[in-house]
Scaffold this motif. Structure first.
Motif, PDB file in Angstrom:
ATOM      1  N   LEU A  84       0.755  -1.470   0.326  1.00  0.00           N
ATOM      2  CA  LEU A  84      -0.418  -0.099   0.313  1.00  0.00           C
ATOM      3  C   LEU A  84       1.436   0.764   0.155  1.00  0.00           C
ATOM      4  CD1 LEU A  84      -3.275  -0.859   2.378  1.00  0.00           C
ATOM      5  CD2 LEU A  84      -3.114  -0.719  -0.340  1.00  0.00           C
ATOM      6  N   LYS A  85       1.934   0.911   0.601  1.00  0.00           N
ATOM      7  CA  LYS A  85       2.925   2.294   0.862  1.00  0.00           C
ATOM      8  C   LYS A  85       3.369   2.672  -0.499  1.00  0.00           C
ATOM      9  CE  LYS A  85       6.858   4.070   3.504  1.00  0.00           C
ATOM     10  NZ  LYS A  85       8.133   4.200   2.740  1.00  0.00           N
ATOM     11  N   ALA A  86       3.835   1.878  -0.873  1.00  0.00           N
ATOM     12  CA  ALA A  86       4.464   1.895  -2.841  1.00  0.00           C
ATOM     13  C   ALA A  86       3.056   2.061  -3.670  1.00  0.00           C
ATOM     14  CB  ALA A  86       5.125   0.213  -3.859  1.00  0.00           C
ATOM     15  N   LEU A  87       2.009   1.663  -3.293  1.00  0.00           N
ATOM     16  CA  LEU A  87       0.725   2.371  -4.381  1.00  0.00           C
ATOM     17  C   LEU A  87       0.716   3.547  -4.283  1.00  0.00           C
ATOM     18  CD1 LEU A  87      -1.399  -1.205  -3.774  1.00  0.00           C
ATOM     19  CD2 LEU A  87      -0.290  -0.384  -6.399  1.00  0.00           C
ATOM     20  N   ALA A  88       0.422   4.035  -2.851  1.00  0.00           N
ATOM     21  CA  ALA A  88       0.381   5.293  -2.442  1.00  0.00           C
ATOM     22  C   ALA A  88       1.558   6.015  -3.007  1.00  0.00           C
ATOM     23  CB  ALA A  88       0.228   5.179  -1.083  1.00  0.00           C
ATOM     24  N   GLU A  89       2.897   5.990  -3.132  1.00  0.00           N
ATOM     25  CA  GLU A  89       3.606   7.342  -3.956  1.00  0.00           C
ATOM     26  C   GLU A  89       3.526   6.797  -4.822  1.00  0.00           C
ATOM     27  OE1 GLU A  89       7.502   4.938  -2.221  1.00  0.00           O
ATOM     28  OE2 GLU A  89       6.969   5.484  -0.259  1.00  0.00           O
ATOM     29  N   ALA A  90       3.243   5.385  -5.116  1.00  0.00           N
ATOM     30  CA  ALA A  90       2.368   5.298  -6.899  1.00  0.00           C
ATOM     31  C   ALA A  90       2.288   6.837  -7.945  1.00  0.00           C
ATOM     32  CB  ALA A  90       2.695   4.199  -7.888  1.00  0.00           C
ATOM     33  N   LEU A  91       0.479   6.909  -6.728  1.00  0.00           N
ATOM     34  CA  LEU A  91      -0.050   7.641  -6.867  1.00  0.00           C
ATOM     35  C   LEU A  91      -0.429   9.020  -6.997  1.00  0.00           C
ATOM     36  CD1 LEU A  91      -2.967   4.817  -6.078  1.00  0.00           C
ATOM     37  CD2 LEU A  91      -2.284   6.050  -8.880  1.00  0.00           C
ATOM     38  N   GLN A  92       0.710   9.867  -6.158  1.00  0.00           N
ATOM     39  CA  GLN A  92       1.420  10.438  -5.157  1.00  0.00           C
ATOM     40  C   GLN A  92      -0.217  10.602  -4.328  1.00  0.00           C
ATOM     41  OE1 GLN A  92       1.764  13.451  -8.723  1.00  0.00           O
ATOM     42  NE2 GLN A  92       3.106  11.697  -8.705  1.00  0.00           N
ATOM     43  N   VAL A  93      -0.332   9.265  -3.399  1.00  0.00           N
ATOM     44  CA  VAL A  93      -1.458  10.224  -2.351  1.00  0.00           C
ATOM     45  C   VAL A  93      -1.168   9.149  -1.212  1.00  0.00           C
ATOM     46  CG1 VAL A  93      -3.501   9.794  -3.992  1.00  0.00           C
ATOM     47  CG2 VAL A  93      -2.802   7.867  -2.393  1.00  0.00           C
ATOM     48  N   ASP A  94      -1.665  10.209   0.197  1.00  0.00           N
ATOM     49  CA  ASP A  94      -1.284   9.601   1.241  1.00  0.00           C
ATOM     50  C   ASP A  94      -1.617   8.102   1.623  1.00  0.00           C
ATOM     51  OD1 ASP A  94      -0.154  12.083   2.301  1.00  0.00           O
ATOM     52  OD2 ASP A  94      -1.847  12.142   2.901  1.00  0.00           O
ATOM     53  N   MET A  95      -1.275   7.145   2.019  1.00  0.00           N
ATOM     54  CA  MET A  95      -1.005   5.198   2.119  1.00  0.00           C
ATOM     55  C   MET A  95      -2.741   5.349   2.619  1.00  0.00           C
ATOM     56  SD  MET A  95       1.011   2.786   3.708  1.00  0.00           S
ATOM     57  CE  MET A  95      -0.212   1.771   5.488  1.00  0.00           C
ATOM     58  N   ASP A  96      -3.931   5.925   4.146  1.00  0.00           N
ATOM     59  CA  ASP A  96      -4.266   6.318   4.171  1.00  0.00           C
ATOM     60  C   ASP A  96      -5.762   6.870   2.783  1.00  0.00           C
ATOM     61  OD1 ASP A  96      -3.799   6.305   7.029  1.00  0.00           O
ATOM     62  OD2 ASP A  96      -3.639   8.048   7.372  1.00  0.00           O
ATOM     63  N   ASP A  97      -5.600   7.594   2.257  1.00  0.00           N
ATOM     64  CA  ASP A  97      -6.612   7.781   1.271  1.00  0.00           C
ATOM     65  C   ASP A  97      -6.565   5.965   0.141  1.00  0.00           C
ATOM     66  OD1 ASP A  97      -6.882  10.293   1.365  1.00  0.00           O
ATOM     67  OD2 ASP A  97      -4.372  10.474   0.079  1.00  0.00           O
ATOM     68  N   LEU A  98      -5.789   5.111   0.384  1.00  0.00           N
ATOM     69  CA  LEU A  98      -6.084   3.919  -0.077  1.00  0.00           C
ATOM     70  C   LEU A  98      -6.428   2.868   0.452  1.00  0.00           C
ATOM     71  CD1 LEU A  98      -2.490   3.339  -1.610  1.00  0.00           C
ATOM     72  CD2 LEU A  98      -4.552   3.866  -3.211  1.00  0.00           C
ATOM     73  N   LEU A  99      -7.118   3.274   2.095  1.00  0.00           N
ATOM     74  CA  LEU A  99      -7.610   2.235   2.748  1.00  0.00           C
ATOM     75  C   LEU A  99      -9.002   2.307   2.779  1.00  0.00           C
ATOM     76  CD1 LEU A  99      -5.322   3.127   5.806  1.00  0.00           C
ATOM     77  CD2 LEU A  99      -5.716   1.198   4.671  1.00  0.00           C
ATOM     78  N   VAL A 100      -9.574   1.188   3.206  1.00  0.00           N
ATOM     79  CA  VAL A 100     -11.405   1.014   2.835  1.00  0.00           C
ATOM     80  C   VAL A 100     -11.813   1.738   4.132  1.00  0.00           C
ATOM     81  CG1 VAL A 100     -13.419  -0.335   1.974  1.00  0.00           C
ATOM     82  CG2 VAL A 100     -11.320  -0.580   1.251  1.00  0.00           C
ATOM     83  N   GLU A 101     -12.863   2.557   4.498  1.00  0.00           N
ATOM     84  CA  GLU A 101     -13.067   2.443   5.704  1.00  0.00           C
ATOM     85  C   GLU A 101     -14.537   1.299   5.804  1.00  0.00           C
ATOM     86  OE1 GLU A 101     -13.654   6.407   6.810  1.00  0.00           O
ATOM     87  OE2 GLU A 101     -12.447   6.857   5.405  1.00  0.00           O
TER      88      GLU A 101
END
Length: 85
Positions: free
Chosen positions: A68-85
């Protein structure tokens, strides 16, 4: 406004925000599509297989913190932005 002007932050279109709030699609898919990346292109950038990205987007895998950290960096977003609530 200063962050927008300096490029430290970005304005996200209302339709993207609406999709994120609605929760019908996984946030990874929404951000990937917003950045105009295929699963394969994102995988290449993040060092992750496209099938793994597909499984995360489908909800059958959650993704490790490292992925998730690698994906967030590639997408230029915070890791929290990729989490499902």
């Amino acid at each position: 406004m200063r962050e927008l002007d300096s490029g430290e932050d970005e304005a996200i279109p209302a339709n993207i925000v609406g999709r994120l709030i609605a929760g019908d699609d996984h946030p990874l898919k929404i951000w990937r599509e917003y950045r105009k990346l295929t699963q394969e292109a994102l995988g290449n950038e993040a060092g992750v297989g496209k099938s793994y990205i597909s499984q995360i987007e489908a909800g059958s895998k959650t993704g490790s913190a490292k992925v998730l950290k690698a994906l967030a960096e590639a997408l230029q977003v915070d890791m929290d932005d990729l989490l499902v609530e």
